[in-house]
Write an enzyme that holds these catalytic residues in place. Structure first.
Site, PDB file in Angstrom:
ATOM      1  CD  GLU A 156      16.566 -13.349  -8.451  1.00  0.00           C
ATOM      2  OE1 GLU A 156      16.014 -13.893  -7.475  1.00  0.00           O
ATOM      3  OE2 GLU A 156      16.254 -12.216  -8.858  1.00  0.00           O
ATOM      4  CG  ASN A 191       1.490   0.834   4.175  1.00  0.00           C
ATOM      5  OD1 ASN A 191       1.211  -0.347   3.987  1.00  0.00           O
ATOM      6  ND2 ASN A 191       2.726   1.299   4.092  1.00  0.00           N
ATOM      7  N   GLY A 192      -0.562  -0.941   6.407  1.00  0.00           N
ATOM      8  CA  GLY A 192      -0.171  -1.788   7.541  1.00  0.00           C
ATOM      9  C   GLY A 192      -1.326  -2.714   7.876  1.00  0.00           C
ATOM     10  CE  LYS A 194      13.232 -11.421 -10.455  1.00  0.00           C
ATOM     11  NZ  LYS A 194      13.970 -11.097  -9.298  1.00  0.00           N
ATOM     12  NE  ARG A 246       4.668   1.736  -0.161  1.00  0.00           N
ATOM     13  CZ  ARG A 246       5.744   1.542   0.586  1.00  0.00           C
ATOM     14  NH1 ARG A 246       6.930   1.850   0.110  1.00  0.00           N
ATOM     15  NH2 ARG A 246       5.646   1.054   1.786  1.00  0.00           N
ATOM     16  CD  GLU A 297       9.477 -11.752  -9.268  1.00  0.00           C
ATOM     17  OE1 GLU A 297       8.900 -11.373  -8.253  1.00  0.00           O
ATOM     18  OE2 GLU A 297      10.696 -11.612  -9.438  1.00  0.00           O
ATOM     19  CD1 TRP A 351      -0.184  -6.304  -3.227  1.00  0.00           C
ATOM     20  CD2 TRP A 351      -0.468  -6.956  -1.103  1.00  0.00           C
ATOM     21  NE1 TRP A 351       0.136  -7.631  -3.151  1.00  0.00           N
ATOM     22  CE2 TRP A 351      -0.031  -8.067  -1.870  1.00  0.00           C
ATOM     23  CE3 TRP A 351      -0.722  -7.143   0.253  1.00  0.00           C
ATOM     24  CZ2 TRP A 351       0.174  -9.326  -1.316  1.00  0.00           C
ATOM     25  CZ3 TRP A 351      -0.523  -8.396   0.803  1.00  0.00           C
ATOM     26  CH2 TRP A 351      -0.074  -9.472   0.022  1.00  0.00           C
ATOM     27  CE  LYS A 360      11.333  -2.891  -6.390  1.00  0.00           C
ATOM     28  NZ  LYS A 360      11.870  -4.157  -6.896  1.00  0.00           N
ATOM     29  CG  HIS A 379      18.603 -36.818  -4.689  1.00  0.00           C
ATOM     30  ND1 HIS A 379      18.992 -38.065  -4.276  1.00  0.00           N
ATOM     31  CD2 HIS A 379      19.726 -36.139  -4.990  1.00  0.00           C
ATOM     32  CE1 HIS A 379      20.322 -38.127  -4.298  1.00  0.00           C
ATOM     33  NE2 HIS A 379      20.780 -36.968  -4.734  1.00  0.00           N
ATOM     34  CB  CYS A 413      -0.946   0.088   1.193  1.00  0.00           C
ATOM     35  SG  CYS A 413      -2.066  -1.302   1.305  1.00  0.00           S
TER      36      CYS A 413
HETATM   37  C1  F6R Z   1      11.392 -10.635  -6.450  1.00  0.00           C
HETATM   38  C2  F6R Z   1      11.320  -9.606  -5.430  1.00  0.00           C
HETATM   39  C3  F6R Z   1      10.982 -10.023  -4.041  1.00  0.00           C
HETATM   40  C4  F6R Z   1      11.832  -9.205  -3.043  1.00  0.00           C
HETATM   41  C5  F6R Z   1      11.405  -9.514  -1.600  1.00  0.00           C
HETATM   42  C6  F6R Z   1      12.267  -8.789  -0.596  1.00  0.00           C
HETATM   43  O1  F6R Z   1      11.729 -10.091  -7.690  1.00  0.00           O
HETATM   44  O2  F6R Z   1      11.511  -8.457  -5.697  1.00  0.00           O
HETATM   45  O3  F6R Z   1      11.145 -11.378  -3.857  1.00  0.00           O
HETATM   46  O4  F6R Z   1      13.170  -9.526  -3.233  1.00  0.00           O
HETATM   47  O5  F6R Z   1      10.071  -9.134  -1.430  1.00  0.00           O
HETATM   48  O6  F6R Z   1      12.216  -7.420  -0.758  1.00  0.00           O
HETATM   49  P1  F6R Z   1      13.320  -6.458  -0.171  1.00  0.00           P
HETATM   50  O7  F6R Z   1      14.597  -6.756  -0.870  1.00  0.00           O
HETATM   51  O8  F6R Z   1      12.807  -5.076  -0.476  1.00  0.00           O
HETATM   52  O9  F6R Z   1      13.405  -6.733   1.297  1.00  0.00           O
END
Ligand code: F6R
Length: 599
Positions: A472, A100-101, A476, A27, A479, A74, A594, A495, A2
């Protein structure tokens, strides 16, 4: 999670709130809304979906005023709907709140308020704040808020306006809030990117503080109402930091920014003779290191384990912050706990580092967002210097985290009195150039993306320091393209996951030349023998490999310990182009946000 923003000043507030919401949209983007105050009272317009939709809402045209608050959501409690979108009114539409929270005790509070006759319109936890304010409001908004806050359990960054007061009152606990201080205007927002170009100066609010914003002044108070002296600093970001600069998406811009962002992470910290970091903790006597993070930051922590153990011989543990915070952690004063976070606001990472601080362990934050909660919570902070990352999928922050972990490993090595390898230092300085060369795989990657965009599954495999790259790369892809992808250590495949392999399964191997090369080659054979399709990322042409692979992507060769930074680039590009070719919203993938400021 949010985003909230607000303005009080001499200008029409609506365009600023809409622009601010667009900047905060990463956000959360389930729904959004604004509340504007003018002489006839408060007016709210809310909408489900992206801010673009709110901007086009015909109901907005009649709204005018110079004081307002806004929210992009969100969803946590209650589905994305117009009723659940913020701002929320009290019963009489005289007070409006954005939050927000999470208010954890909203159920008993709601029951109590309903018994007292309050009528709720939404399923959200946040609406209780508006009704509690209504209960205590006697004309002074700050006084009412100071009575409400002790009743709330959970986290909040919140703002309130009323029909009668020429002010905005905001409060913070566990969710970020920053004030923007200008001439004849005061703003607040969940993060400073929303304030760029509007104000020269900012001040961070601390937990359990409130602020009263008027057109020409502001006041910060603690929970007892006592005035606190603000720490005012210059807002150092500029507009270029938050523009797409000709790229179709932020994610692509950020992928291509990596030669520069890695250079910035190294700048002033490393040269061919040594490493320099300003860390005000004595690391000479550290015996154990714990790395904490979530998602992509957890993946960089996994790489950090390889780097630190290899360069310092100190044992390293890696933990999900969300697990660490709920376990018994036998930490000692000779332990160092490092929190990794792009946003610096991830709720689990913040709680984990707070927990680590309760022991005698030392704490360092490796954080991108300057002034963020995790940065301020840790004893010492090393900033990633990657610049704002706006695409929801993390790219440049990941490579900057790995680069910074490398610097930290070298720094600890030096502190421990171990010799630095000059050849490695020189090789590190070539990273920006080699990452640039790795970006030249884009045309080949586009071909592959076109070929495989309709696949339903992928397995990503790597060994040693490239195992986290497999994780990773898979993250990517899933997501942003919504394709199911698993990351595994290549030898682990037999395994279990090998049962999934048939002629329709594509396995992407990271197989650059290091001491594990022949082992990965054997794992490729095992997949080939079961008719699986093989895509390989490698750094040198080699008959043994070319005869087995269906597709090969060549990246530049570098010292194996640095290879993750080169090998991740084609995987980021692959995820991007697959998602883009599928017509998906690359920068704002479904269900994600994010900055994950809730548990
Ligand atoms: C994936 C991604 C998330 C963040 C995770 C941690 O692309 O961006 O998995 O890495 O939410 O976020 P931070 O680094 O802001 O603590």
């Amino acid at each position: 999670m949010c985003g909230i923003i607000g303005y009080i000043g001499e200008k029409e507030v609506k365009p600023l709130l809409i622009e601010g919401l667009k900047r905060l949209e990463y956000r959360g983007y389930d729904s959004s809304g604004i509340c504007v105050k003018n002489n006839s009272g408060l007016s709210i317009v809310k909408n489900v979906g992206k801010v673009e939709k709110l901007e086009k809402d015909a109901r907005l045209s009649s709204i005018k005023g110079k004081v307002g608050i806004a929210h992009t959501r969100w969803a946590t409690h209650g589905e994305p709907s117009e009723l659940n979108a913020h701002p929320h009114y009290d019963c009489k539409n005289e007070l409006a709140v954005v939050h927000n929270g999470i208010i954890e005790n909203y159920v008993p509070l709601k029951k109590m308020l309903e018994k007292e006759g309050h009528k709720f319109k939404s399923q959200t936890d946040s609406e209780v704040i508006a009704h509690l304010l209504e209960k205590f409001y006697r004309g002074n908004l700050a006084e009412a808020l100071l009575k409400v806050l002790p009743l709330l359990q959970g986290t909040y960054g919140l703002a309130v306006i009323s029909k009668k007061n020429e002010e905005i009152v905001i409060a913070k606990k566990g969710s970020p809030l920053v004030l923007g201080i200008g001439n004849n205007k005061m703003l607040f927002a969940s993060d400073q990117t929303a304030l760029i170009n509007y104000v020269p100066n900012i001040a961070y609010l601390n937990d359990n503080e409130i602020a009263i914003l008027k057109e020409n002044s502001f006041e910060i108070r603690n929970s007892n109402g006592k005035i606190i002296k603000p720490k005012i600093e210059a807002l150092k970001l500029d507009a270029e930091d938050i523009e797409k600069n000709g790229f179709e998406h932020y994610m692509l811009k950020e992928i291509f920014e990596q030669p520069k962002s890695i250079k910035r992470a190294l700048s002033g910290r490393l040269n061919k003779d040594g490493v320099k970091l300003s860390i005000d903790i004595n690391l000479k006597k550290i015996n154990r290191i714990v790395l904490l993070g979530c998602g992509t930051s957890w993946h960089s922590a996994l790489i950090g384990k390889y780097l630190i153990e290899d360069l310092t011989n100190i044992p390293v543990e890696v933990d999900y912050a969300s697990e660490f915070r709920y376990r018994t952690n036998p930490l000692k004063s000779s332990d160092l706990v490092i929190a990794l976070s792009q946003s610096g606001e991830t709720a689990d990472t913040l709680a984990a580092i707070k927990k680590a601080k309760e022991s005698k362990a030392k704490t360092i934050g490796l954080v991108n967002a300057v002034g963020s909660s995790i940065a301020r919570e840790c004893q010492s902070v090393i900033y990633l210097q990657a610049g704002p990352e706006i695409g929801v999928a993390s790219t440049k922050a990941f490579t900057s985290q790995v680069t910074t972990l490398l610097l930290l490993a070298l720094y600890i090595r030096k502190e421990k009195g171990m010799k630095l390898d000059k050849k490695l230092l020189k090789e590190i300085l070539t990273l920006p150039k080699k990452v640039f060369s790795s970006l030249q795989t884009e045309n080949k990657i586009k071909e592959l993306a076109d070929k495989f965009k309709d696949n339903k599954n992928f397995i990503f495999l790597g060994k040693g320091v490239n195992f986290p790259i497999a994780l990773e790369g898979a993250l990517k892809l899933k997501e942003i393209s919504y394709i199911h992808a698993e990351g595994y250590p290549s030898a682990e495949m037999k395994h279990g996951p090998i049962a999934l392999v048939d002629e329709n399964m594509h396995c992407l191997f990271i197989c650059t030349h290091d001491h594990t090369y022949d082992k990965v080659l054997s794992n490729i054979e095992e997949v080939k023998a079961r008719k699986g399709k093989i895509i390989v990322i490698t750094d040198k042409a080699d008959d043994k490999l070319t005869s087995k692979a269906d597709e090969i992507i060549y990246v530049p060769h570098i010292d194996p310990i640095l290879a993750p930074l080169i090998n991740i680039i084609p995987l980021q590009l692959f995820a991007y182009h697959v998602a883009n070719m599928k017509g998906l919203d690359v920068d704002k993938p479904r269900n994600l946000a994010k900055s994950v400021t809730v548990e």
